[in-house]
Design an enzyme around this catalytic site. Structure first.
Site, mmCIF file in Angstrom:
data_model
loop_
_atom_site.group_PDB
_atom_site.id
_atom_site.type_symbol
_atom_site.label_atom_id
_atom_site.label_comp_id
_atom_site.label_asym_id
_atom_site.label_seq_id
_atom_site.Cartn_x
_atom_site.Cartn_y
_atom_site.Cartn_z
ATOM 1 N N SER A 1 34.308 23.643 37.008
ATOM 2 C CA SER A 1 34.824 24.877 36.395
ATOM 3 C C SER A 1 34.871 26.051 37.374
ATOM 4 O O SER A 1 34.634 27.202 36.982
ATOM 5 C CB SER A 1 34.037 25.225 35.129
ATOM 6 O OG SER A 1 34.162 24.184 34.172
ATOM 7 N N HIS B 1 33.525 10.447 42.582
ATOM 8 C CA HIS B 1 33.740 11.497 41.582
ATOM 9 C C HIS B 1 33.075 11.070 40.270
ATOM 10 O O HIS B 1 33.057 9.890 39.931
ATOM 11 C CB HIS B 1 35.238 11.747 41.371
ATOM 12 C CG HIS B 1 35.466 12.958 40.527
ATOM 13 N ND1 HIS B 1 35.412 12.909 39.153
ATOM 14 C CD2 HIS B 1 35.686 14.259 40.857
ATOM 15 C CE1 HIS B 1 35.597 14.138 38.688
ATOM 16 N NE2 HIS B 1 35.766 14.969 39.700
ATOM 17 N N GLU C 1 33.982 11.151 37.322
ATOM 18 C CA GLU C 1 34.821 10.376 36.391
ATOM 19 C C GLU C 1 34.923 8.924 36.839
ATOM 20 O O GLU C 1 35.036 8.015 36.015
ATOM 21 C CB GLU C 1 36.193 11.050 36.265
ATOM 22 C CG GLU C 1 36.076 12.324 35.440
ATOM 23 C CD GLU C 1 36.967 13.465 35.876
ATOM 24 O OE1 GLU C 1 38.000 13.228 36.512
ATOM 25 O OE2 GLU C 1 36.606 14.625 35.581
ATOM 26 N N ASN D 1 41.591 18.874 43.164
ATOM 27 C CA ASN D 1 41.598 17.484 42.694
ATOM 28 C C ASN D 1 42.496 17.466 41.463
ATOM 29 O O ASN D 1 42.104 17.933 40.402
ATOM 30 C CB ASN D 1 40.159 17.076 42.352
ATOM 31 C CG ASN D 1 40.098 15.754 41.613
ATOM 32 O OD1 ASN D 1 41.078 15.006 41.562
ATOM 33 N ND2 ASN D 1 38.937 15.461 41.028
ATOM 34 N N TRP D 2 43.707 16.953 41.635
ATOM 35 C CA TRP D 2 44.685 17.025 40.549
ATOM 36 C C TRP D 2 44.479 15.952 39.478
ATOM 37 O O TRP D 2 45.196 15.948 38.464
ATOM 38 C CB TRP D 2 46.115 16.951 41.136
ATOM 39 C CG TRP D 2 46.488 18.190 41.888
ATOM 40 C CD1 TRP D 2 45.845 19.395 41.840
ATOM 41 C CD2 TRP D 2 47.595 18.355 42.792
ATOM 42 N NE1 TRP D 2 46.489 20.300 42.665
ATOM 43 C CE2 TRP D 2 47.554 19.688 43.253
ATOM 44 C CE3 TRP D 2 48.606 17.509 43.261
ATOM 45 C CZ2 TRP D 2 48.501 20.195 44.150
ATOM 46 C CZ3 TRP D 2 49.542 18.016 44.154
ATOM 47 C CH2 TRP D 2 49.492 19.345 44.599
ATOM 48 N N LYS D 3 43.540 15.065 39.701
ATOM 49 C CA LYS D 3 43.234 14.023 38.693
ATOM 50 C C LYS D 3 44.541 13.392 38.208
ATOM 51 O O LYS D 3 45.454 13.177 38.988
ATOM 52 C CB LYS D 3 42.397 14.619 37.550
ATOM 53 C CG LYS D 3 41.172 15.371 38.075
ATOM 54 C CD LYS D 3 40.198 15.769 37.002
ATOM 55 C CE LYS D 3 39.020 16.499 37.632
ATOM 56 N NZ LYS D 3 37.981 16.865 36.695
ATOM 57 N N GLY E 1 39.237 21.204 39.785
ATOM 58 C CA GLY E 1 40.154 20.459 38.932
ATOM 59 C C GLY E 1 41.131 21.407 38.266
ATOM 60 O O GLY E 1 42.176 21.774 38.809
ATOM 61 N N GLY E 2 40.784 21.848 37.057
ATOM 62 C CA GLY E 2 41.694 22.622 36.210
ATOM 63 C C GLY E 2 42.380 23.793 36.914
ATOM 64 O O GLY E 2 43.598 23.968 36.795
ATOM 65 N N GLY F 1 35.171 20.452 33.917
ATOM 66 C CA GLY F 1 36.172 20.522 32.854
ATOM 67 C C GLY F 1 35.650 21.100 31.562
ATOM 68 O O GLY F 1 36.309 21.034 30.529
ATOM 69 N N GLU G 1 28.795 18.327 42.213
ATOM 70 C CA GLU G 1 29.531 18.602 40.981
ATOM 71 C C GLU G 1 28.672 18.208 39.781
ATOM 72 O O GLU G 1 28.680 17.037 39.369
ATOM 73 C CB GLU G 1 30.826 17.787 40.946
ATOM 74 C CG GLU G 1 31.766 18.102 42.085
ATOM 75 C CD GLU G 1 33.204 17.762 41.710
ATOM 76 O OE1 GLU G 1 34.048 18.660 41.762
ATOM 77 O OE2 GLU G 1 33.472 16.601 41.337
HETATM 78 P P1 PGA Z 1 37.091 21.252 36.973
HETATM 79 O O1 PGA Z 1 36.962 19.824 37.732
HETATM 80 O O2 PGA Z 1 37.323 22.289 38.053
HETATM 81 O O3 PGA Z 1 38.259 21.097 36.062
HETATM 82 O O4 PGA Z 1 35.801 21.479 36.275
HETATM 83 C C1 PGA Z 1 36.264 19.719 38.950
HETATM 84 C C2 PGA Z 1 36.289 18.294 39.447
HETATM 85 O O5 PGA Z 1 36.179 17.376 38.639
HETATM 86 O O6 PGA Z 1 36.408 18.052 40.673
#
Ligand code: PGA
Length: 257
Positions: A214, A95, A97, A10-12, A235-236, A174, A168
Site C-alpha cells: 500500500s 512475492h 501472492e 509490480n503490475w500483477k 502494486g495498486g 493491497g 512486504e
Molecule cells: P500494493 O501491492 O502496493 O497494491 O499493496 C504491493 C505488492 O504486492 O508488491
C-alpha cells in the site's frame, strides 16, 4: 553509504496492451530522475513488448516470477532463461501472492532465485509476515527465515550488486494498510543487521531493501525517509502513470497534514 533508490511497479495481473503502451509512452516523455532506479514488472504476455517500448529509457523491466528449469513439460510456466531471452533484466521471486496463493515454499523461491541469477537476471526477493504471524510476534522469525532461505551461501558481491530485497508485510499488500515508517524501519534494520552478520557490513550496507504494501504518493516520502528503506515495490499505485510518476518523485511528495 548511499544506496541508489529503486522504485518498482509490480503490475500483477493488471493492465492490457493498450494501457501498457500508453504507460510506456508516458515514461518515454518523462524527465526521469537520474538518481533513482525505476522498474516495471508487467504480466508475461506483455513482457517482450514492454522491454522493446522502454529500450533506451534506463527503466528496468522484469518478470513477476519464473520457473527454475530451463525447459520442459511445465504447461503455462515461463523459464528464467526465457525471461532473459526477451531482454528483461530482472525477476521478482517469493512475492507473497506466489507464496500464499500459488503455494511456493522457501525452497521453490530459492530455486527460482538461483535460476535467475544463473542466467544473468537480477532478482527482487520478497519477504514478509502475515497478520497472524505478526500478531503472534513471529515477524522477525518469519522474515529472517525467508531471508536465510533465499540468501544462504550466496556470494556477497552477487548479493550486493544483483539482489534487491523487498520487505512486504502480507497484511499491508493491497489492503490500504501501510506499515508505519517505524514498523518498516524496524524490520528493514533487522534484515540489514542479519545481512551484516552473515555477509559482513560492507555487503549489508550495499543491499537495496524496498518496502512494499500500500505504498502511495501520500506515504512514500515518510517511508523513504527511513534510513534503511531504499525503495518501494508498488502494486495498486503503480498502475496509473499519475501516481507512479509521483512515487518516482518521492522526494517532492508531502504527507497530508
Ligand atoms: P500494493 O501491492 O502496493 O497494491 O499493496 C504491493 C505488492 O504486492 O508488491
Amino acid at each position: 553509504m548511499t544506496r541508489r533508490p529503486f522504485i518498482a511497479g509490480n503490475w500483477k495481473m493488471h493492465l492490457d496492451r493498450r494501457s501498457i503502451a500508453d504507460f510506456c509512452a508516458s515514461i518515454k516523455d518523462a524527465d526521469l530522475p537520474g538518481d533513482v532506479t525505476v522498474g516495471v514488472f508487467p504480466p508475461f504476455v506483455y513482457l517482450a513488448e514492454t522491454v522493446d517500448a522502454l529500450a533506451g529509457t534506463g527503466v528496468v523491466v522484469g518478470a513477476q516470477t519464473c520457473r527454475p528449469e530451463e525447459k520442459g513439460a511445465f504447461t503455462g510456466e515461463v523459464a528464467a532463461v526465457q525471461v532473459k531471452d526477451v531482454g528483461a533484466t530482472h525477476v521478482i521471486v517469493g512475492h507473497s501472492e506466489r507464496r500464499h496463493v500459488m503455494g511456493e515454499t522457501d525452497a521453490d523461491v530459492r530455486a527460482r532465485l538461483d535460476a535467475a541469477l544463473g542466467c544473468g537476471l537480477d532478482v527482487v526477493l520478497c519477504l514478509g509476515e502475515t497478520l497472524d504471524e505478526r500478531k503472534a510476534e513471529r515477524t522477525s522469525d518469519v522474515v529472517l527465515g525467508q531471508l536465510a532461505a533465499g540468501t544462504k551461501g550466496l556470494d556477497g558481491e552477487t548479493l550486493a550488486s544483483r539482489v534487491t530485497l523487498a520487505y512486504e508485510p502480507v497484511w499491508a499488500i493491497g489492503t490500504g494498510l501501510t506499515a508505519t515508517p517505524e514498523q518498516a524501519q524496524e524490520v528493514h534494520a533487522l534484515v540489514r543487521g542479519r545481512l551484516a552478520e552473515d555477509f559482513g557490513d560492507g555487503v549489508a550496507q550495499r543491499v537495496v531493501v524496498q518496502y512494499g504494501g500500500s505504498v502511495k504518493p501520500a506515504n512514500v516520502a515518510d517511508l523513504m525517509s527511513c534510513p534503511d528503506v531504499d525503495g518501494a515495490l508498488v502494486g495498486g499505485a503503480s498502475l496509473a502513470w499519475d501516481s507512479f510518476s509521483a512515487l518516482i518523485a518521492f522526494e517532492r511528495q508531502e504527507a497530508p497534514q
